[in-house]
Design an enzyme around this catalytic site. Sequence first.
Site, short mmCIF file in Angstrom:
data_model
loop_
_atom_site.label_atom_id
_atom_site.label_comp_id
_atom_site.label_asym_id
_atom_site.label_seq_id
_atom_site.Cartn_x
_atom_site.Cartn_y
_atom_site.Cartn_z
CG HIS A 148 -16.11 9.70 -9.17
ND1 HIS A 148 -17.46 10.00 -8.98
CD2 HIS A 148 -15.63 10.78 -10.08
CE1 HIS A 148 -17.69 11.19 -9.75
NE2 HIS A 148 -16.85 11.56 -10.39
CE LYS A 150 -17.29 13.57 -6.83
NZ LYS A 150 -15.78 13.37 -7.48
CG ASP A 155 -9.60 15.24 14.86
OD1 ASP A 155 -8.48 15.11 14.73
OD2 ASP A 155 -9.78 16.66 15.29
#
Lengths: 215, 215
Positions: A148, A150, A155
Amino acid sequence: MAVFAGGVPWRWLGLAGLVLTLSLEAVARYVRGRRRPLCEVLFFPVPVTCPEPALSPGLSCPCPLPHTDSALSRLLRRILAAQRSLELCVFTVSCAPLARAVLQLHLRGVRVRVITDSDYMAASGSQIGALRSAGVIVRHNQTSGFMHHKFVIMDRTVVMTGSLNWTMQAIHTNKENVLISDDQTFVKAYLEEFERLWEEYDPATYDFFPDKDQK
Amino acid sequence: MAVFAGGVPWRWLGLAGLVLTLSLEAVARYVRGRRRPLCEVLFFPVPVTCPEPALSPGLSCPCPLPHTDSALSRLLRRILAAQRSLELCVFTVSCAPLARAVLQLHLRGVRVRVITDSDYMAASGSQIGALRSAGVIVRHNQTSGFMHHKFVIMDRTVVMTGSLNWTMQAIHTNKENVLISDDQTFVKAYLEEFERLWEEYDPATYDFFPDKDQK
């Protein structure tokens, strides 16, 4: 006049020390001031605008959509700024402009790795298939419970996290947030989580019938 | 010996200035070092443990669950540390221990305000009803699109955001993250978003039949 060994007057030595110290402090403050930490938060929803100014800067687009700046175009530009690596760890990826940004990085030679949720990667509109077809390596969970997260790392120096799934509904309809930071404590924590999941979801260790032995 | 007006030798004046400047710099560095910014990330899932050590510290609990520390107990302690205000802006709130922490704050006189999603606040297991019954003010969206945020602000000085909905599944089954920061740029941005939504969801402006005039 009282002089120091070597013929330098004490008064000049003291004053020179004072000036040197104040100068060093001023330089340190200037450098600290210039190196401002990256602290940005993007809020959604945003109206539908053309993503081309962010995806293809310099090219003029004749489409009828507004070509104005938005939280989506700022998000696209942050992602496209990656030069060496992108770790994407997002529950659902069905927003075509965001997937195009990831694809651009991959084609440009940036090392792109994607982790997503197995239940949603084959859903209608998912962009995971398109990313895989282009050669992007994608790993996913195989157990119960959602992957779940996000979050995205660019870099190994900038991290984004929040509530935003990469879907058109999230961007244009829901109340959502994305926090962006280059604080290395945060970046390190999310990188370690990414590497843990990357190993856990290694296809070499897949067990497609986890309940087989229990039957 | 060359002397300054007032009889103070130049050498002492210069050296005193040098010592003073270096001391001020040392004190500034010490203060900066002690005031470390809050940068923490909690990752989930965590195994089921007893929440009582965090919710009722000092009381011994005879239940058979492990009484060990976890990301959930750290989250509970962070929330319970609020002294003056708590702004909770979370999509789904069905995790009973987290709702109990919010209730404790409310009963202790902390100003608690809750924003949540209308579709899920009446779902089975939701704790929104219990919070409202106890007198906590809750506001919610009335339009299409989810109120999908998952952020909390404590005492207008600390913000938490990430992927974690306040559900038992999220805490014990899903891969989730919660970033915690006292960076005032972040806190201010989330506070402004909270106040925007608090006004937007003011029940005085409800229009329960938004499509009525279009028919």
